[in-house]
Design a protein around this motif. Structure first.
Motif, short mmCIF file in Angstrom:
data_model
loop_
_atom_site.label_atom_id
_atom_site.label_comp_id
_atom_site.label_asym_id
_atom_site.label_seq_id
_atom_site.Cartn_x
_atom_site.Cartn_y
_atom_site.Cartn_z
N ALA A 280 45.62 44.94 35.78
CA ALA A 280 44.72 45.88 36.46
C ALA A 280 43.32 45.83 35.86
O ALA A 280 42.31 45.91 36.59
CB ALA A 280 45.28 47.29 36.37
N GLU A 281 43.23 45.66 34.55
CA GLU A 281 41.93 45.59 33.91
C GLU A 281 41.23 44.27 34.25
O GLU A 281 40.02 44.24 34.46
CB GLU A 281 42.06 45.73 32.40
N ILE A 282 42.01 43.18 34.32
CA ILE A 282 41.41 41.91 34.72
C ILE A 282 40.83 42.01 36.12
O ILE A 282 39.69 41.59 36.38
CB ILE A 282 42.45 40.77 34.65
N ALA A 283 41.62 42.59 37.04
CA ALA A 283 41.13 42.75 38.41
C ALA A 283 39.89 43.62 38.45
O ALA A 283 38.95 43.35 39.20
CB ALA A 283 42.25 43.34 39.28
N ALA A 284 39.88 44.68 37.64
CA ALA A 284 38.71 45.57 37.60
C ALA A 284 37.48 44.83 37.11
O ALA A 284 36.37 45.04 37.63
CB ALA A 284 39.01 46.77 36.71
N ARG A 285 37.65 43.94 36.14
CA ARG A 285 36.51 43.17 35.64
C ARG A 285 35.97 42.23 36.71
O ARG A 285 34.75 42.06 36.86
CB ARG A 285 36.92 42.38 34.39
N VAL A 286 36.88 41.62 37.47
CA VAL A 286 36.43 40.75 38.57
C VAL A 286 35.68 41.58 39.61
O VAL A 286 34.64 41.17 40.11
CB VAL A 286 37.63 40.04 39.21
N MET A 287 36.19 42.77 39.91
CA MET A 287 35.58 43.61 40.94
C MET A 287 34.27 44.24 40.46
O MET A 287 33.48 44.70 41.29
CB MET A 287 36.58 44.67 41.39
N ARG A 288 34.05 44.22 39.15
CA ARG A 288 32.74 44.62 38.63
C ARG A 288 31.79 43.43 38.52
O ARG A 288 30.68 43.54 38.00
CB ARG A 288 32.90 45.28 37.26
N CYS A 289 32.27 42.26 38.99
CA CYS A 289 31.50 41.01 38.97
C CYS A 289 31.16 40.57 37.55
O CYS A 289 30.13 39.90 37.31
CB CYS A 289 30.23 41.14 39.80
N GLU A 290 32.03 40.90 36.60
CA GLU A 290 31.86 40.45 35.22
C GLU A 290 32.50 39.07 35.00
O GLU A 290 32.22 38.40 34.02
CB GLU A 290 32.48 41.46 34.27
N MET A 291 33.36 38.68 35.93
CA MET A 291 33.99 37.37 35.90
C MET A 291 34.46 37.07 37.31
O MET A 291 34.41 37.94 38.19
CB MET A 291 35.18 37.34 34.93
N THR A 292 34.89 35.83 37.56
CA THR A 292 35.40 35.45 38.87
C THR A 292 36.90 35.20 38.78
O THR A 292 37.46 35.03 37.69
CB THR A 292 34.72 34.18 39.40
N LEU A 293 37.55 35.16 39.92
CA LEU A 293 38.98 34.87 39.93
C LEU A 293 39.27 33.48 39.37
O LEU A 293 40.32 33.25 38.78
CB LEU A 293 39.54 35.00 41.35
N ASP A 294 38.36 32.55 39.54
CA ASP A 294 38.56 31.20 39.01
C ASP A 294 38.55 31.19 37.49
O ASP A 294 39.07 30.26 36.86
CB ASP A 294 37.46 30.26 39.52
N GLU A 295 37.98 32.23 36.88
CA GLU A 295 37.93 32.31 35.42
C GLU A 295 39.12 33.04 34.82
O GLU A 295 39.28 33.10 33.60
CB GLU A 295 36.63 33.01 34.99
N VAL A 296 39.97 33.59 35.66
CA VAL A 296 41.18 34.26 35.18
C VAL A 296 42.16 33.20 34.67
O VAL A 296 42.28 32.12 35.25
CB VAL A 296 41.83 35.09 36.30
N LEU A 303 49.46 36.48 37.83
CA LEU A 303 48.26 35.93 38.45
C LEU A 303 48.16 36.26 39.95
O LEU A 303 47.10 36.72 40.41
CB LEU A 303 48.19 34.42 38.24
N PRO A 304 49.22 36.06 40.76
CA PRO A 304 49.07 36.38 42.19
C PRO A 304 48.75 37.85 42.44
O PRO A 304 48.03 38.16 43.39
CB PRO A 304 50.45 36.01 42.77
N ILE A 305 49.27 38.74 41.59
CA ILE A 305 48.99 40.17 41.77
C ILE A 305 47.53 40.46 41.46
O ILE A 305 46.87 41.25 42.15
CB ILE A 305 49.93 40.99 40.88
N ILE A 306 47.00 39.82 40.42
CA ILE A 306 45.58 39.99 40.09
C ILE A 306 44.73 39.53 41.27
O ILE A 306 43.78 40.22 41.69
CB ILE A 306 45.23 39.19 38.83
N GLN A 307 45.06 38.38 41.82
CA GLN A 307 44.27 37.84 42.93
C GLN A 307 44.32 38.75 44.15
O GLN A 307 43.30 39.04 44.78
CB GLN A 307 44.81 36.44 43.27
N ASP A 308 45.52 39.21 44.49
CA ASP A 308 45.64 40.11 45.65
C ASP A 308 44.97 41.46 45.40
O ASP A 308 44.42 42.05 46.33
CB ASP A 308 47.12 40.33 46.00
N THR A 309 45.03 41.94 44.17
CA THR A 309 44.40 43.23 43.86
C THR A 309 42.90 43.17 44.11
O THR A 309 42.30 44.12 44.63
CB THR A 309 44.69 43.65 42.41
N VAL A 310 42.28 42.06 43.75
CA VAL A 310 40.85 41.90 43.99
C VAL A 310 40.56 41.90 45.49
O VAL A 310 39.64 42.59 45.97
CB VAL A 310 40.32 40.61 43.33
N ALA A 311 41.35 41.14 46.24
CA ALA A 311 41.11 41.05 47.69
C ALA A 311 41.39 42.37 48.40
O ALA A 311 40.59 42.82 49.24
CB ALA A 311 41.97 39.93 48.28
#
Length: 378
Positions: A280-296, A303-311
């Motif tokens: 959840a924290e990884i997804a939150a960082r992506v959604m704050r544009c601090e990193m991209t999904l490609d950097e996870v 991993l699939p849950i992180i990706q879907d959570t962002v989308a």
């Protein structure tokens, strides 16, 4: 103007139509391993809390959440034999919810009060309950996940901070996998956007996606919120794994996502969940544009849950469907919404609802026999 302006797929609390529909079916509310003998826990479904506990006999039980005395959650109390005692004033209720002992009160008074209790079942590593009106329907069984020859049972659950119907729709969105999960899916030959066909069935819907080379993939939806299909998972990088998932509304903006897999060959290089960052924290960082999904970390167990959570979280806690522009790749979502809208309107108007059931001749994959996408990794 929306085709469904008179129904709300998302909101489930306080007697909302979508919640009343979901309540007509068995729903998982906890991992079985989290329901420890001798300890109560608090669970949430459709905006309401309940107390779940496992008695000395090993059987799970679920009651109303609040003690009828002064309203404290019974989950904060403790389990005695097969009953539960309130932490506030010590009122004890037996295994069937009947008042058994109320300190400072008479035995007759204790016998006059009872908790509301709910049917509970334990299956495939999950605790299910029924909170609807009347007798519960037949409990759904999935022989595909009971089959030990498919591999080791893996049952997981996560809490998602967005509405359940977004998660249900995503389960039947074949186009998203080529972008949201592009690196993982490409290893299994899922590198082309397919043509999608979907239709209603006796159990819900079936979705068939066809690639340019004629190879196909199939997914099944069981009403109202169940997915059955083969998917790539980080736990087994040798082949696709069969997945059975429930997307359960805890409330309007929170989802309990329960996932059951059979894993043939465990990925030994995969780190334990306790050794990696919270998804959840990884997804939150992506959604704050601090990193991209490609950097996870592509080796993250979820991993699939992180990706879907962002989308899906990116749609907002509750998606604005009135602002959408659906296309031909959204055929399955259109079928899903049409089914849900019809059932919700029938429920609203006091008309008969469809009796959903798994037909006796149901066979996983029969719709694409001979044209299956190879399940092994490239």
């Amino acid at each position: 103007m929306s085709l469904y302006s008179d129904v709300d797929f998302a909101r489930v609390e306080n007697g909302a139509l979508a919640g009343r529909l979901v309540a007509r079916f068995w729903q998982p509310v906890a991992l079985a391993e989290k329901c420890v003998a001798g300890r109560a826990m608090r669970v949430k479904l459709l905006g309401a809390h309940y107390t779940l506990y496992r008695g000395q006999d090993g059987q799970p039980r679920m009651t109303q959440d609040r003690c009828p005395h002064r309203g404290t959650s019974l989950a904060y109390g403790w389990v005695e034999n097969n009953g539960v005692r309130c932490r506030y004033h010590g009122w004890k209720f037996d295994a069937d919810g009947r008042g058994e002992e109320f300190p400072a009160e008479s035995a007759a008074y204790a016998r006059s009060l009872s908790l509301r209790t709910y049917p509970v079942r334990e299956y495939l590593g999950l605790i299910f309950c029924y909170v609807g009106e009347g007798e519960p329907p037949e409990f759904p069984r999935f022989p595909e996940l009971e089959d030990d020859s498919r591999g080791t049972l893996l049952t997981q659950a996560v809490v998602l901070d967005y509405n359940f119907f977004q998660r249900v729709e995503n389960d039947h969105d074949e186009a998203h996998v080529f972008f949201t999960h592009k690196h993982l899916m490409a290893k299994y030959g899922l590198d082309q956007i397919p043509k999608v066909a979907a239709e209603e069935t006796e159990h819900g819907l079936v979705v068939v996606s066809t690639r340019q080379d004629g190879r196909q993939r199939v997914g099944y939806g069981f009403m109202p919120n169940i997915l059955l299909r083969e998917v790539p998972i980080p736990q087994d990088r040798t082949k696709m794994s069969i997945l059975l998932a429930w997307r359960v509304p805890m409330d309007d903006t929170t989802t309990f996502s329960a996932m059951v897999n059979r894993v043939g060959t465990f990925n030994e290089a995969l780190p334990d969940l306790g050794d990696v960052e919270d998804p959840a924290e990884i997804a939150a960082r992506v959604m704050r544009c601090e990193m991209t999904l490609d950097e996870v970390d592509q080796n993250h167990p979820l991993l699939p849950i992180i990706q879907d959570t962002v989308a899906l979280g990116g749609q907002g806690a509750i998606a604005d469907r009135d602002a959408e522009h659906l296309g031909q790749s959204d055929k399955a979502i259109a079928v899903l919404r049409r089914m849900w809208a019809r059932e919700m309107r029938a429920l609203r108007d006091g008309k008969p609802l469809k009796t959903w059931h798994r037909p006796g001749d149901f066979e996983f994959g029969k719709e694409i026999a001979g044209a299956e996408l190879p399940a092994v990794t490239h």
